[in-house]
Design a protein around this motif. Structure first.
Motif, PDB file in Angstrom:
ATOM      1  N   THR A 123       0.846  -1.200   0.000  1.00 27.13           N
ATOM      2  CA  THR A 123       0.000   0.000   0.000  1.00 27.13           C
ATOM      3  C   THR A 123       0.879   1.247   0.000  1.00 27.13           C
ATOM      4  OG1 THR A 123      -1.492  -1.297   1.419  1.00 27.13           O
ATOM      5  CG2 THR A 123      -2.078   0.990   1.047  1.00 27.13           C
ATOM      6  N   TRP A 124       1.999   1.190   0.735  1.00 27.14           N
ATOM      7  CA  TRP A 124       2.950   2.316   0.701  1.00 27.14           C
ATOM      8  C   TRP A 124       3.416   2.570  -0.728  1.00 27.14           C
ATOM      9  CZ3 TRP A 124       6.706   0.823   5.312  1.00 27.14           C
ATOM     10  CH2 TRP A 124       6.019   0.998   6.524  1.00 27.14           C
ATOM     11  N   GLY A 125       3.728   1.478  -1.431  1.00 33.01           N
ATOM     12  CA  GLY A 125       4.193   1.604  -2.821  1.00 33.01           C
ATOM     13  C   GLY A 125       3.127   2.213  -3.720  1.00 33.01           C
ATOM     14  N   LEU A 126       1.879   1.755  -3.564  1.00 34.75           N
ATOM     15  CA  LEU A 126       0.784   2.290  -4.387  1.00 34.75           C
ATOM     16  C   LEU A 126       0.607   3.786  -4.136  1.00 34.75           C
ATOM     17  CD1 LEU A 126      -2.033  -0.432  -4.073  1.00 34.75           C
ATOM     18  CD2 LEU A 126      -0.542  -0.018  -6.017  1.00 34.75           C
ATOM     19  N   ILE A 127       0.641   4.174  -2.864  1.00 35.52           N
ATOM     20  CA  ILE A 127       0.417   5.581  -2.521  1.00 35.52           C
ATOM     21  C   ILE A 127       1.597   6.447  -2.968  1.00 35.52           C
ATOM     22  CG2 ILE A 127       0.341   7.135  -0.501  1.00 35.52           C
ATOM     23  CD1 ILE A 127      -1.776   5.144   0.610  1.00 35.52           C
ATOM     24  N   SER A 128       2.812   5.925  -2.843  1.00 32.34           N
ATOM     25  CA  SER A 128       3.996   6.693  -3.268  1.00 32.34           C
ATOM     26  C   SER A 128       4.038   6.889  -4.781  1.00 32.34           C
ATOM     27  CB  SER A 128       5.278   5.974  -2.832  1.00 32.34           C
ATOM     28  OG  SER A 128       5.293   5.811  -1.442  1.00 32.34           O
ATOM     29  N   SER A 129       3.358   6.003  -5.508  1.00 35.29           N
ATOM     30  CA  SER A 129       3.386   6.110  -6.978  1.00 35.29           C
ATOM     31  C   SER A 129       2.271   7.013  -7.509  1.00 35.29           C
ATOM     32  CB  SER A 129       3.259   4.710  -7.607  1.00 35.29           C
ATOM     33  OG  SER A 129       2.001   4.157  -7.282  1.00 35.29           O
ATOM     34  N   MET A 130       1.518   7.636  -6.588  1.00 41.10           N
ATOM     35  CA  MET A 130       0.393   8.477  -7.002  1.00 41.10           C
ATOM     36  C   MET A 130       0.721   9.952  -6.747  1.00 41.10           C
ATOM     37  SD  MET A 130      -3.490   8.226  -5.551  1.00 41.10           S
ATOM     38  CE  MET A 130      -3.190   9.073  -4.021  1.00 41.10           C
ATOM     39  N   PRO A 131       0.695  10.792  -7.800  1.00 39.18           N
ATOM     40  CA  PRO A 131       1.014  12.209  -7.574  1.00 39.18           C
ATOM     41  C   PRO A 131      -0.097  12.909  -6.798  1.00 39.18           C
ATOM     42  CG  PRO A 131       0.271  11.857  -9.829  1.00 39.18           C
ATOM     43  CD  PRO A 131       0.327  10.510  -9.181  1.00 39.18           C
ATOM     44  N   ASP A 132       0.263  13.932  -6.028  1.00 42.79           N
ATOM     45  CA  ASP A 132      -0.759  14.764  -5.394  1.00 42.79           C
ATOM     46  C   ASP A 132      -0.345  16.224  -5.550  1.00 42.79           C
ATOM     47  OD1 ASP A 132       1.231  15.292  -3.555  1.00 42.79           O
ATOM     48  OD2 ASP A 132       0.398  14.039  -1.964  1.00 42.79           O
ATOM     49  N   MET A 133      -1.109  17.136  -4.958  1.00 48.22           N
ATOM     50  CA  MET A 133      -0.858  18.563  -5.150  1.00 48.22           C
ATOM     51  C   MET A 133       0.497  18.992  -4.554  1.00 48.22           C
ATOM     52  SD  MET A 133      -3.442  19.440  -6.816  1.00 48.22           S
ATOM     53  CE  MET A 133      -3.791  21.171  -6.829  1.00 48.22           C
ATOM     54  N   GLU A 134       1.015  18.176  -3.619  1.00 52.67           N
ATOM     55  CA  GLU A 134       2.287  18.538  -2.964  1.00 52.67           C
ATOM     56  C   GLU A 134       3.497  17.972  -3.713  1.00 52.67           C
ATOM     57  OE1 GLU A 134       2.046  20.447  -0.125  1.00 52.67           O
ATOM     58  OE2 GLU A 134      -0.092  20.379  -0.619  1.00 52.67           O
TER      59      GLU A 134
END
Length: 347
Positions: free
Chosen positions: A252-263
């Motif tokens: 899940t860490w990997g999935l979230i780290s691979s997703m861009p966000d506004m920051e």
């Protein structure tokens, strides 16, 4: 909350020329009345196979449900005959498929395709079913439904066709709606409209939704709870906030780290190294171990059980064991945690 659907220790295999593919390996989850449960994971993790087994839409010639139960309305759907399933499909449980062009019959008018389940399951007359079809087209936001009801799929755009597919799925007010990546084939603006539409319709008809996707941005918009799948298993489950702002499994860490966000600055987005496991010969310990930067010796030897993080949040990783070393999550995950008060950073 009332459980409307229960999946218990589901195991599904496919018999191929190369051998037995153990596609689903002990999947269990509950779906509650009126909620949206998102199932997330990369291609091949078992999302679609799990939900197609609920509808009993797996290919008969080479698939086998080797164990487990799918409990709905007190019945185990895995034990029902095809004839019994026909009474449930489209009436109590409906499905929206990925590609609207292949879901619709190109030779039939849109109206007739919406009328079909109404006539079959609700014994409506043709006149009443046509009226309801017009009403449903209006409900899903198609303009001039009285005219559009007599048109063919090729006369609709991709987004409009997906709305028609949703209208067909909702025709009989199902208790459970399975949406299998319903916005993948659409552009982002249409995608947002379809997601908004599904949220609106859910409130109106109080249906429970299982939403399959690999796009975490979509999950943030629609889900109440999230189940993360990897290698034919659920590896983490929790509320949408828990999975987004306090994830515990390295996958899940990997999935979230691979997703861009506004920051996200110009730093390179993370990509999980390696490839998913070969389910012809599933690994002995944790299926994610070969790709896990935090791998420990026990990951290669024993499969981790679910560890409780909160009453609603569980993760299957040895990192949560009391004896495991303290590990800091990646920067992208820590950044999200800092945006959400009330979650603990780290283990």
């Amino acid at each position: 909350m009332e459980k409307i659907l229960q999946i218990k220790d589901l195991n599904i295999s496919f018999h191929t020329f190369a051998g037995e593919v153990k596609a689903i390996r002990g999947v269990s989850f509950d779906l509650f009345k009126g909620e949206t449960l998102a199932i997330v994971g990369e291609s091949g993790s078992g999302k679609s196979v799990t939900t197609k087994s609920i509808m009993r839409l797996l290919p008969e010639h080479n698939s086998e449900i080797k164990g487990g139960q799918v409990l709905f309305d007190g019945k185990d759907l895995t034990k029902l005959s095809d004839k019994q399933m026909q009474k449930i499909r489209g009436k109590d449980i409906s499905m929206i498929f990925q590609d609207p062009m292949t879901s619709l019959n190109p030779t039939m008018k849109i109206g007739n395709q919406i009328m079909e389940p109404l006539i079959k399951h609700q014994n409506m007359s043709k006149g009443a079913a046509r009226e309801r079809a017009v009403e449903l087209l209006r409900l899903v936001g198609i303009p001039k439904p009285e005219i559009r009801v007599d048109q063919y799929p090729h006369q609709f755009s991709g987004g409009m066709r997906q709305r028609v597919v949703i209208a067909i799925a909702l025709a009989c007010n199902p208790k459970v709606l399975i949406a299998d990546e319903p916005t993948t084939a659409l552009d982002v603006t249409i995608q947002a409209q379809i997601l908004e539409l599904m949220k609106d319709l859910q409130k109106k008809i109080d249906t429970s939704i299982i939403f399959i996707t690999h796009d975490l941005g979509v999950v943030a918009n629609v889900a109440d709870r999230v189940a993360v799948m990897y290698g034919g298993k659920i590896v983490e489950v929790g509320t949408a906030d828990e999975i987004f702002y306090n994830p515990k499994h390295p996958y899940t860490w990997g999935l979230i780290s691979s997703m861009p966000d506004m920051e996200t600055n110009d730093e390179e987005l993370y990509s999980i190294p390696g490839t998913p496991p070969d389910l012809l010969d599933p690994p002995k310990g944790d299926a994610f171990a070969p790709r896990n930067p935090y791998v420990m010796k026990i990951d290669l030897e024993q499969e981790p059980p679910f560890f409780k993080v909160s009453d609603t949040h569980y993760a299957a990783t040895w990192l949560l064991h009391p004896d495991a070393p303290k590990v800091e999550p990646p920067e992208a995950v820590k950044r999200r945690q800092s945006q959400f008060p009330g979650v603990k950073v780290g283990k």
